[in-house]
Design a protein around this motif. Sequence first.
Motif, PDB file in Angstrom:
ATOM      1  N   LEU A 354       0.816  -1.206   0.000  1.00  0.00           N
ATOM      2  CA  LEU A 354       0.000   0.000   0.000  1.00  0.00           C
ATOM      3  C   LEU A 354       0.854   1.262   0.000  1.00  0.00           C
ATOM      4  O   LEU A 354       0.493   2.280  -0.577  1.00  0.00           O
ATOM      5  CB  LEU A 354      -0.896  -0.040   1.243  1.00  0.00           C
ATOM      6  N   PHE A 355       2.003   1.178   0.660  1.00  0.00           N
ATOM      7  CA  PHE A 355       2.810   2.382   0.801  1.00  0.00           C
ATOM      8  C   PHE A 355       3.943   2.482  -0.215  1.00  0.00           C
ATOM      9  O   PHE A 355       4.786   3.340  -0.131  1.00  0.00           O
ATOM     10  CB  PHE A 355       3.398   2.444   2.221  1.00  0.00           C
ATOM     11  N   ARG A 356       3.953   1.540  -1.144  1.00  0.00           N
ATOM     12  CA  ARG A 356       5.038   1.571  -2.135  1.00  0.00           C
ATOM     13  C   ARG A 356       4.572   2.257  -3.410  1.00  0.00           C
ATOM     14  O   ARG A 356       3.400   2.189  -3.755  1.00  0.00           O
ATOM     15  CB  ARG A 356       5.457   0.146  -2.489  1.00  0.00           C
ATOM     16  N   PRO A 357       5.527   2.866  -4.116  1.00  0.00           N
ATOM     17  CA  PRO A 357       5.134   3.492  -5.383  1.00  0.00           C
ATOM     18  C   PRO A 357       4.682   2.458  -6.414  1.00  0.00           C
ATOM     19  O   PRO A 357       3.819   2.750  -7.233  1.00  0.00           O
ATOM     20  CB  PRO A 357       6.402   4.211  -5.842  1.00  0.00           C
ATOM     21  N   GLY A 358       5.250   1.263  -6.371  1.00  0.00           N
ATOM     22  CA  GLY A 358       4.786   0.205  -7.266  1.00  0.00           C
ATOM     23  C   GLY A 358       5.281   0.336  -8.690  1.00  0.00           C
ATOM     24  O   GLY A 358       4.497   0.469  -9.619  1.00  0.00           O
ATOM     25  N   PHE A 359       6.578   0.251  -8.852  1.00  0.00           N
ATOM     26  CA  PHE A 359       7.136   0.340 -10.205  1.00  0.00           C
ATOM     27  C   PHE A 359       6.854  -0.912 -11.015  1.00  0.00           C
ATOM     28  O   PHE A 359       6.941  -0.896 -12.229  1.00  0.00           O
ATOM     29  CB  PHE A 359       8.651   0.586 -10.138  1.00  0.00           C
ATOM     30  N   ASN A 360       6.563  -2.006 -10.324  1.00  0.00           N
ATOM     31  CA  ASN A 360       6.345  -3.257 -11.056  1.00  0.00           C
ATOM     32  C   ASN A 360       4.906  -3.749 -10.924  1.00  0.00           C
ATOM     33  O   ASN A 360       4.627  -4.922 -11.030  1.00  0.00           O
ATOM     34  CB  ASN A 360       7.309  -4.324 -10.542  1.00  0.00           C
ATOM     35  N   LYS A 361       4.005  -2.817 -10.640  1.00  0.00           N
ATOM     36  CA  LYS A 361       2.611  -3.209 -10.458  1.00  0.00           C
ATOM     37  C   LYS A 361       1.796  -2.834 -11.702  1.00  0.00           C
ATOM     38  O   LYS A 361       1.518  -1.649 -11.915  1.00  0.00           O
ATOM     39  CB  LYS A 361       2.012  -2.466  -9.253  1.00  0.00           C
TER      40      LYS A 361
END
Lengths: 462, 394
Positions: A354-361
């Motif tokens: 939830l708190f990650r920017p999510g470059f691989n999402k």
Amino acid sequence: MTVALNFPRQHLKRMKIIQNRKGYDLKLQGAPSDDLVSLSAPATVAVLPERIPYIKPRLRVKVGDPVQVGSVLYEDKTDPRVGFVSPGGGKVVDIVFGPRRVIREIVIQLDSEETYAIFPILTADELEGISREDLVNRLLAGGVWPYLRELPYRKIADPDVEPPAIMVGLDGREPFQPNPESYLNDETRPLIQYGLNALKRLSDKVLVYTDPRFSNLCRTFKAELTHTIAGHYPADDPGVLLYHIRRRPDENRTWFIHGQDLLVLARFLSEGRYPTERLYVVAGSAAAERQHVRSRLGAPLQHLVLSAPTCPEPRYVVGGVLRGYTGEPNGHIGLYETSVVVLPEATEREFVTLFRPGFNKPTRSRTFASSIKGAPMIMDTNINGGRRACIACGYCSDVCPVDILPQMTLKSILAEEVEEYLAHGLLDCVECGLCSYVCPSKIELVETFCQTKFDYHKEQVS
Amino acid sequence: MNPVRRFFDGLHPHVSPGGKYEKLYAFYESIETVFFAPLERTRRLPAVRDSLDVKRYMFLVIVALIPHLCFGIYNAGYFARMASGLSLAPVPVVLTGLWLVMPMVIVTYVVGFFWEILFATIRKHEISEGLFVTCMLFPLTLPPATPLWQVALGISFGIVIGKEIFGGTGRNFLNPALTARAFLYFAYPVSLSGDNVWSVLVGGAERYVDGYTAATPLSVAAATPDGQTVEAALEALGYSPLELFFGFYPGSVGGTTTFLSILGAIFMIVLGIASWRTILGGVLGVLATAYFLNFIAGPESMPFLSLKPYYHLLIGGSAFALVYMTTDPVSGTHMKGVKWFYGFMCGLLTVLIRVFNPAFPEGVGLAILFMNCFNPLLDYIEIKIRTRRRVPNV
Ligand code: SF4
Ligand code: SF4
């Protein structure tokens, strides 16, 4: 005599260009290469009655029966003329049943020398003179009829009606499907022309379309193509094209057939025996070898994927990640499916996603950093979230290629407002799966729509 | 193993079916998934799903609101100390602000969760993350002087009447945070309006220091005597347009700053979690209506009528509400086309209520709640128009 009279009608008309503005292309890693490998014959092939929608299968063989290529294995109880034939010659070694006695697979062990059921050959000249009824009977008898399907339910076409049109799609682009340019080329063009002539005996109007991105294909089939339709997935779907071009309600009953299936149909008529070859892709981030493979209809999945997947817990998605079903690892590929996508099963619960920017999402929204780069990403089979009530974000209607309002339609389905959901266009749903894909509340929209269409159809025929 | 994981694994048996606290499972799930992404495999088609879930969607709205909370803490502390004649050094200001604002936030969350868990348990639905947003929005709309029991009562009303009795998130048609705010406004008019609620007295001070005026720009605007312009009256109290833009004036905890609202709007629009149609419609509604009032205002009429239109976006909570309240996807219109109309009408009513109904100095909340009631109708009209264009199937 003027020359133009001998041309197919399409020659005189300009090709229509259509743009599908909605839809979405998944950013999915694991696309297949264009390499083509021809596989040796597998030990077994199978047919999968469970995967043919809207039929009631009745077995015509039992375990131990010898069968030829082209002998009928089962038929549709509701119309016994529609038979499903064996894609291999040998012996029925297994009939696999699922829950409630649904017939999953009828497995044929192949003989080293396979024998063929022989059907009369239809030359191009004979085709010109054949009656519609005669042709229909040949297609039914040869087991190639099921390749012709009927909108809006996508069930096998009714042999007794003359459709308003037949659409021929050259060919799929859902992640992932074979590149049509590898089997639709100068070499197969005569067969396609022959096949189109056969279709013209079934309906006055035969439409041929493809995506303009396939430039070679467009060049080769310039004379045959009536439409090009560009845009995101599922622009390749006949239902989407129909949605863009239809004018009258009766056109909703249009039939369709895919390019590769038309080849099967044409080969059957012109060679007099049931063709058993098919081109597949093996793809997906967990597939060891991602490529095109030439193999047998109904081949075992393990045979197609060649080597063991690269993850400990693979999922075999048969027929594309958005429309395909989960195949048993030791199962076979179905009649309509042309791809096996191997995905890693979801196994891990990531910490503080939830708190990650999510470059691989991967996401269609812009809520993860991945949306900046837009490169293909690995997807597993996690639904990626908790199931919640609809928050009316509207993403589902943003992607729906046929302008259904999925969130509203779902509400009227739950309220059993039949008139209302029909007015919303439920039957136009092309079952592309995008609405379920994008839904942040993880609502099973497309599944509900398919089921509702099925139930409604059942009510109509009974 | 991750210690947080160990903690949740230790709790899990107790909240699972058969456990002692099985009724609290929805709450457990809600909190656990803050730390660990949920794991559920697709069983139906399609086999893969988008990474976005409701939790992240709502979490990003909270991210947009955090600057408002920080600003509100500072602002509330600043004016409280100013009114009480205390030092205005940054550290004490922040401490005072924290002391004033955080209890309101905490009470809101505790009470809000209490109701949500209660209903989630009885109704067997999940805890929707919309709650996190509602509970963040509500205290930001309150005057810093609101007694905590009123905070508790307000959020209870907002959650229960504004949302749960309609079936929970997704089925409510009123914005729960605004419902809560409006309830307090009508139930306790004395303690929540007038000029003396916006700045709290701290440090034992018993009344505002001499020369401190606690008037909010809105009340100044409504009370400007004839013959003077509102702009001048505001300027006389030190409320320059820039000051108003940044929100340095006594007012609701987080709602005064147009600057942060604009940043929040850009953030949410870029991320695609708020409708730019609604926001833009609202801004246009405010400006168009104010222009129209300028146009009809004669020399005799109230000075408020002639207020420069953009001032309406600077004073009071209109910018905040147009950005964060109208864009609540559930209580806003669901169809794209009518979002323009919905936003526009919210802006229009805001200005009209402000100018013509001095009993309600802040019109935006009521305007939005009023429009919320019409949204089902607006959606219905758009759906009808759209379905009529389809070639029917049957
Ligand atoms: S409603 Fe049907 S056509 Fe529309 S997005 Fe969903 S599955 Fe695709
Ligand atoms: S995508 Fe899901 S949550 Fe969003 S409107 Fe559609 S159904 Fe509702």
